[in-house]
Enzyme design. Structure first.
Site, PDB file in Angstrom:
ATOM      1  N   SER A 140      12.584   0.642   6.264  1.00  0.00           N
ATOM      2  CA  SER A 140      13.507   0.410   5.062  1.00  0.00           C
ATOM      3  C   SER A 140      13.178  -0.944   4.423  1.00  0.00           C
ATOM      4  O   SER A 140      13.142  -1.963   5.003  1.00  0.00           O
ATOM      5  CB  SER A 140      15.050   0.305   5.536  1.00  0.00           C
ATOM      6  N   HIS A 173      12.837   4.897   0.144  1.00  0.00           N
ATOM      7  CA  HIS A 173      11.536   5.568   0.968  1.00  0.00           C
ATOM      8  C   HIS A 173      10.600   6.306   0.115  1.00  0.00           C
ATOM      9  O   HIS A 173      11.370   7.498  -0.473  1.00  0.00           O
ATOM     10  CB  HIS A 173      12.098   6.157   2.194  1.00  0.00           C
ATOM     11  N   HIS A 230      14.647  10.016   9.575  1.00  0.00           N
ATOM     12  CA  HIS A 230      15.516   9.715  10.428  1.00  0.00           C
ATOM     13  C   HIS A 230      16.215  10.846  11.047  1.00  0.00           C
ATOM     14  O   HIS A 230      16.352  11.878  10.232  1.00  0.00           O
ATOM     15  CB  HIS A 230      16.522   8.658   9.670  1.00  0.00           C
ATOM     16  N   TYR A 248      19.336  10.788  11.423  1.00  0.00           N
ATOM     17  CA  TYR A 248      20.693  11.088  10.708  1.00  0.00           C
ATOM     18  C   TYR A 248      20.390  11.682   9.375  1.00  0.00           C
ATOM     19  O   TYR A 248      21.411  12.074   8.879  1.00  0.00           O
ATOM     20  CB  TYR A 248      21.112   9.429  10.450  1.00  0.00           C
ATOM     21  N   ALA A 304      14.140  -2.147   9.745  1.00  0.00           N
ATOM     22  CA  ALA A 304      15.087  -3.063   9.381  1.00  0.00           C
ATOM     23  C   ALA A 304      16.065  -2.897  10.546  1.00  0.00           C
ATOM     24  O   ALA A 304      16.544  -1.887  11.081  1.00  0.00           O
ATOM     25  CB  ALA A 304      15.718  -2.850   8.122  1.00  0.00           C
ATOM     26  N   MET A 349      18.526   2.360  13.362  1.00  0.00           N
ATOM     27  CA  MET A 349      18.557   3.526  13.484  1.00  0.00           C
ATOM     28  C   MET A 349      17.184   4.442  13.518  1.00  0.00           C
ATOM     29  O   MET A 349      16.939   5.459  12.775  1.00  0.00           O
ATOM     30  CB  MET A 349      19.350   4.102  12.135  1.00  0.00           C
ATOM     31  N   ASN A 376      20.347  -8.372   8.704  1.00  0.00           N
ATOM     32  CA  ASN A 376      21.318  -9.035   8.404  1.00  0.00           C
ATOM     33  C   ASN A 376      22.098  -9.035   9.885  1.00  0.00           C
ATOM     34  O   ASN A 376      21.501  -8.660  11.012  1.00  0.00           O
ATOM     35  CB  ASN A 376      22.424  -7.695   7.917  1.00  0.00           C
ATOM     36  N   HIS A 393      23.635  -0.947   2.813  1.00  0.00           N
ATOM     37  CA  HIS A 393      22.306  -0.487   2.750  1.00  0.00           C
ATOM     38  C   HIS A 393      21.490  -1.474   1.481  1.00  0.00           C
ATOM     39  O   HIS A 393      20.395  -1.755   1.837  1.00  0.00           O
ATOM     40  CB  HIS A 393      22.068   0.947   2.286  1.00  0.00           C
TER      41      HIS A 393
HETATM   42  N1  HPA Z   1      22.678  -1.702  12.161  1.00  0.00           N
HETATM   43  C1  HPA Z   1      22.085  -0.703  12.233  1.00  0.00           C
HETATM   44  N2  HPA Z   1      20.997  -0.449  11.519  1.00  0.00           N
HETATM   45  C2  HPA Z   1      20.223  -1.503  10.608  1.00  0.00           C
HETATM   46  C3  HPA Z   1      21.284  -2.770  10.581  1.00  0.00           C
HETATM   47  C4  HPA Z   1      22.435  -2.713  11.337  1.00  0.00           C
HETATM   48  O1  HPA Z   1      23.179  -3.785  11.366  1.00  0.00           O
HETATM   49  N3  HPA Z   1      20.600  -3.418   9.662  1.00  0.00           N
HETATM   50  C5  HPA Z   1      19.552  -2.605   9.202  1.00  0.00           C
HETATM   51  N4  HPA Z   1      19.484  -1.320   9.690  1.00  0.00           N
END
Ligand code: HPA
Length: 298
Positions: free
Chosen positions: A56, A88, A110, A112, A140, A237, A261, A273
């Protein structure tokens, strides 16, 4: 009949604009042999040695650092899923980095999104088939380790599969190991070289354990505390399915997280996101330098 029920279900998915999970597609079983993509000749002929999966907000790498020879949108490959996440693009980009032939996924699949594990990891199968021996998987991730700040990079030392499933379940096909050893998923030797490079270039490269959840909801603070207790330094994820399949094929794997983050509860702010994409974007050149160095050291 079963067939009628299955196509009725697949119509429902189509009407709602959803990806059709394999269990509801006309291809009824989780049979990898049946869904093998027809790999375009141009990719086979190029003989890439290194595969890259751009996570991402990290897709820019393909445009910024690869001497591009060609691009193949996933949609042009028969039997290939199409990526649906914002940020993406969804194509293979192939070319060279410092003379090394690479094939790069600009956009990944993914779990999800509704894809079967076999679809999520289909590109790894395709890469194996065209001769890729080393795989760089990037993502990420949210930082759990309190030493991490947004914008840090973390080399994966190991992972925890908290997806509740495994991409090798019901695997059809005889290639690779049925019960892959997972005691060193992320190549120790290559990791050491990357660590040395980072030190020499004053890059604050972290190293730690990545835990994969299915998403797409972010974690609760209680989950983040629990994952930390389990030994996770970062949470995301993706990555784990691809790494498992790559190890099945004996590929050398390197994982790099961009900590975008602080994970939920560690930061008091709401997670979005957008924040993930913005942080990834803000460290563009640093990430590109690190990944390009990794490729040149491979
Ligand atoms: N949690 C899960 N997936 C992520 C996060 C997070 O804080 N940041 C970027 N992808």
């Amino acid at each position: 009949s079963t067939l009628d029920r299955s196509s009725a279900a697949s119509d429902v998915y189509k009407r709602q604009g959803l990806a059709i999970p394999l269990s509801h597609s006309n291809n009824e079983s989780n049979d990898h042999a049946m869904i093998l993509p027809k790999i375009p000749q141009e990719l086979t002929d190029f003989k890439p040695e290194i595969g890259l999966i751009l996570g991402s907000g990290l897709g820019f790498f393909a445009d910024d650092r690869i001497e591009v020879v060609g691009r193949v949108p996933y949609g042009d490959i028969e039997g290939f899923p199409v990526s649906t996440v914002q940020g993406h693009v969804g194509q293979f980009v192939y070319g060279t980095i410092e003379g090394k032939r690479v094939i790069c996924m600009q956009g990944r699949f993914h779990f999800y999104e509704g894809y079967a594990m076999s679809q999520v990891t289909l590109p790894i199968r395709a890469m194996h088939e065209i001769g890729v021996r080393t795989l760089f998987v990037t993502n990420a991730a949210g930082g759990i380790n309190l030493d991490f700040v947004p914008g840090n990079f973390m080399l994966l030392s190991d992972h925890i599969n908290a997806l509740g499933t495994n991409p090798l379940i019901a695997w059809k096909g005889s290639e690779g190991v049925q019960f892959p050893d997972m005691s060193e998923v992320y190549d120790g030797e290559l990791r050491a070289k990357i660590r040395d490079w980072a030190k020499a270039h004053s890059v604050d490269l972290k190293e730690g354990v990545y835990l994969a959840t299915t998403g797409p909801s972010f974690e609760t603070p209680a989950e983040v505390r629990a994952f930390g207790t389990l030994g996770a330094d970062a949470v995301g994820m993706s990555t784990v399915p691809e790494a498992i399949v790559a190890r099945k094929f004996g590929m050398r794997v390197i994982g790099i997280s961009c900590i975008t983050n602080a994970a939920a509860g560690i930061s008091k702010t709401e997670l979005t996101h957008e924040e993930v994409s913005e942080t990834a974007d803000s460290v563009r050149p640093q990430f590109a330098d690190l990944l390009a160095a990794g490729v040149s050291l491979a």
